[in-house]
Design an enzyme around this catalytic site. Structure first.
Site, PDB file in Angstrom:
ATOM      1  N   ASP A   1      -1.560  11.016  -1.747  1.00  0.00           N
ATOM      2  CA  ASP A   1      -2.132   9.771  -3.101  1.00  0.00           C
ATOM      3  C   ASP A   1      -2.378  10.394  -4.479  1.00  0.00           C
ATOM      4  OD1 ASP A   1      -2.795   8.380  -0.366  1.00  0.00           O
ATOM      5  OD2 ASP A   1      -3.000   6.828  -1.992  1.00  0.00           O
TER       6      ASP A   1
ATOM      7  N   GLN B   1      -3.341   2.729  10.255  1.00  0.00           N
ATOM      8  CA  GLN B   1      -1.131   2.862   9.457  1.00  0.00           C
ATOM      9  C   GLN B   1      -0.589   3.447  10.076  1.00  0.00           C
ATOM     10  OE1 GLN B   1      -4.060   2.996   7.644  1.00  0.00           O
ATOM     11  NE2 GLN B   1      -4.187   2.530   5.325  1.00  0.00           N
TER      12      GLN B   1
ATOM     13  N   ASN C   1      -5.061  12.987   0.621  1.00  0.00           N
ATOM     14  CA  ASN C   1      -4.412  11.426   1.330  1.00  0.00           C
ATOM     15  C   ASN C   1      -5.415  10.886   2.086  1.00  0.00           C
ATOM     16  OD1 ASN C   1      -1.797  10.937   2.054  1.00  0.00           O
ATOM     17  ND2 ASN C   1      -2.260  11.837   4.067  1.00  0.00           N
ATOM     18  N   LYS C   2      -4.813  10.378   3.218  1.00  0.00           N
ATOM     19  CA  LYS C   2      -5.855   9.338   3.492  1.00  0.00           C
ATOM     20  C   LYS C   2      -6.718   9.630   4.475  1.00  0.00           C
ATOM     21  CE  LYS C   2      -5.345   6.203   3.617  1.00  0.00           C
ATOM     22  NZ  LYS C   2      -6.884   4.926   3.559  1.00  0.00           N
TER      23      LYS C   2
ATOM     24  N   ARG D   1      -7.123   0.474  -7.091  1.00  0.00           N
ATOM     25  CA  ARG D   1      -7.399   1.293  -6.448  1.00  0.00           C
ATOM     26  C   ARG D   1      -7.534   2.445  -7.016  1.00  0.00           C
ATOM     27  NH1 ARG D   1      -3.961   1.366  -0.732  1.00  0.00           N
ATOM     28  NH2 ARG D   1      -5.909   2.340  -0.155  1.00  0.00           N
TER      29      ARG D   1
ATOM     30  N   ARG E   1       0.830  -1.063  -0.241  1.00  0.00           N
ATOM     31  CA  ARG E   1      -0.347   0.068   0.018  1.00  0.00           C
ATOM     32  C   ARG E   1       0.978   1.313   0.074  1.00  0.00           C
ATOM     33  NH1 ARG E   1       1.966   1.257   4.113  1.00  0.00           N
ATOM     34  NH2 ARG E   1       0.937   2.956   3.506  1.00  0.00           N
ATOM     35  N   GLY E   2       0.526   2.502   0.131  1.00  0.00           N
ATOM     36  CA  GLY E   2       1.071   4.303  -0.333  1.00  0.00           C
ATOM     37  C   GLY E   2       1.320   3.402  -1.939  1.00  0.00           C
ATOM     38  N   ALA E   3       0.812   5.088  -2.000  1.00  0.00           N
ATOM     39  CA  ALA E   3       0.860   5.489  -3.698  1.00  0.00           C
ATOM     40  C   ALA E   3       2.139   5.323  -4.109  1.00  0.00           C
ATOM     41  CB  ALA E   3       0.958   6.693  -3.470  1.00  0.00           C
TER      42      ALA E   3
HETATM   43  O1  MRU Z   1      -5.044   3.179   1.382  1.00  0.00           O
HETATM   44  P1  MRU Z   1      -3.562   3.905   1.410  1.00  0.00           P
HETATM   45  O2  MRU Z   1      -2.635   2.548   3.025  1.00  0.00           O
HETATM   46  O3  MRU Z   1      -2.744   2.962   0.680  1.00  0.00           O
HETATM   47  O4  MRU Z   1      -2.832   5.362   1.750  1.00  0.00           O
HETATM   48  C1  MRU Z   1      -1.659   5.340   2.328  1.00  0.00           C
HETATM   49  C2  MRU Z   1      -1.242   6.838   2.390  1.00  0.00           C
HETATM   50  O5  MRU Z   1      -2.924   7.970   2.346  1.00  0.00           O
HETATM   51  C3  MRU Z   1       0.124   7.668   2.069  1.00  0.00           C
HETATM   52  O6  MRU Z   1      -0.103   8.902   3.344  1.00  0.00           O
HETATM   53  C4  MRU Z   1       0.232   8.219   0.485  1.00  0.00           C
HETATM   54  O7  MRU Z   1      -0.158   7.263  -0.186  1.00  0.00           O
HETATM   55  C5  MRU Z   1       1.749   8.726   1.099  1.00  0.00           C
HETATM   56  S1  MRU Z   1       2.793   7.570   0.783  1.00  0.00           S
HETATM   57  C6  MRU Z   1       4.181   8.268   0.959  1.00  0.00           C
END
Ligand code: MRU
Length: 370
Positions: free
Chosen positions: A243, A203, A253-254, A90, A53-55
């Site tokens: 993201d 997370q 973002n999240k 996603r 996970r994470g963009a």
């Molecule tokens: O749903 P996730 O855990 O993939 O979301 C991740 C985030 O929101 C991070 O803050 C974002 O991807 C930046 S990661 C360097």
């Protein structure tokens, strides 16, 4: 970064077995498990169900997914199929589409027998670029932390609040929001991090785990504590990831990031977003209305995972069975609430002009703004 003194990346290629290793993040922070991915469908599952996970990491994983698919079948149909299968996993993180388009544009003109090697080479390039880009975010973000440290009374740490996990586990290495933190720690700056829990998937536990594993002082806080800490002068700077960032500087973002930004704004706490330029969607001019927000399974809200008293991972229900459940996974923070965007090219205003100044090759898009 380090886990118990050993350097890890979040994804790697195994030359001997010709497959891809990942840290399976579903089990963190309770257990450190490694998984192996080989087929396009396995990569799709790993992205959709958040093994990774994470963009930025989603983008790199997709590139390796294309490479593994090309090794099995390098036809046009297979390329098209893997692009669609992975792209549907996603919807919010733009790095996924960015990496897939890059793979398709590079591979489509090549002869079929040249595609497997070229695809693997490109996946390596995307992964290496991510590491270098994030390192540069750290170099630029470190200047902000140094400046805060210079104005703190002797003996007081710089206190950073972050949300979700924008750490090395959300990228290939370094992280985005955490890269300035790791750079500051390496530079000997006394730093203390508040890691927000980030319900529903927690997370923040991954952030706390990676900070602790690397030896960075931190506290794990519930999401609702952020505003209180800022109101009482206990946070010097907020740094989060993103993201998808629109061309006008709005940041997706999240879920919960927007509330942190509002609290920071009300308390004059600087709020920064660290992002590789692969996270900028130059085709969108208004993040709040245009960025698609992923709606995730209700089970993420109704059940919480953790270690049971028997030391085994368990999930428990926390909601009444008759309640409606909503689970939007992201929110958008308008650029006006953001003090700056930390990119690999430097720090800029969260605005069209700010982004155009650092990325003039995209300046043409300004003309399309309403
Ligand atoms: O749903 P996730 O855990 O993939 O979301 C991740 C985030 O929101 C991070 O803050 C974002 O991807 C930046 S990661 C360097």
């Amino acid at each position: 970064m380090k886990v118990d003194g050993t350097h890890y990346r979040s994804i790697w290629f195994n030359e001997v077995t010709y497959d891809v290793g990942i840290i399976d993040q579903r089990w963190l922070p309770s257990e450190f498990r490694i998984a192996t991915l080989k087929t396009g469908d396995q990569f799709a599952t790993a992205i959709r169900d958040m093994w990774v996970r994470g963009a930025p990491l989603i983008g790199a994983t997709a590139a390796y997914g294309v490479a593994m698919e090309m090794a099995a079948d390098s036809s046009d149909q297979a390329l098209d199929h893997v692009w669609h299968t992975l792209n549907e996993t996603r919807p919010t993180a733009i790095n996924l589409r960015w990496a897939l388009d890059r793979c398709r544009d590079h591979l489509a003109p090549l002869a079929l027998d040249a595609r497997p090697d070229a695809a693997l080479q490109l996946a390596h390039e995307i992964a290496e670029e991510d590491v270098e880009t994030n390192r540069m975010l750290g170099v630029h973000g470190l200047a902000l932390i140094r400046d805060i440290a210079a104005h703190k009374p002797q003996g007081e740490p710089v206190r950073v609040l972050t949300h979700c996990n924008a750490g090395w586990l959300a990228t290939v290495d370094w992280g985005t929001a955490t890269s300035p933190i790791y750079h500051a720690a390496e530079a000997g700056i006394d730093i203390y991090v508040y890691a927000g829990e980030t319900r529903p998937r927690n997370q923040g536990g991954i952030t706390a785990w990676e900070l602790g594993s690397h030896g960075v002082q931190h506290a794990f806080i519930v999401d609702n504590a952020g505003g209180h800490l800022m109101q009482h002068g206990m946070v010097d700077i907020v740094i989060v990831g993103t993201d998808r960032t629109a061309a006008n500087g709005d940041v997706c973002n999240k879920i919960g990031t927007y509330l942190k930004a509002l609290a920071a704004y009300d308390n004059n706490v600087p709020f920064y977003v660290a992002l590789p330029s692969s996270t900028i969607d130059w085709s969108l001019y208004d993040g709040v209305s245009e960025i698609p927000i992923e709606e995730r399974p209700v089970e993420e809200v109704t059940r919480v995972q953790g270690l049971g008293q028997d030391g085994k991972i368990a999930k428990v229900s926390i909601t009444p069975p008759f309640s409606d459940i909503s689970n939007p996974a992201f929110d958008v923070t308008p650029g006006r609430l953001i003090n700056g965007l930390i990119t690999e090219r430097g720090i800029c205003d969260a605005s069209t002009d700010g982004l155009a100044g650092l990325f003039p090759e995209h300046v043409i898009l300004k003309g399309k703004l309403p």
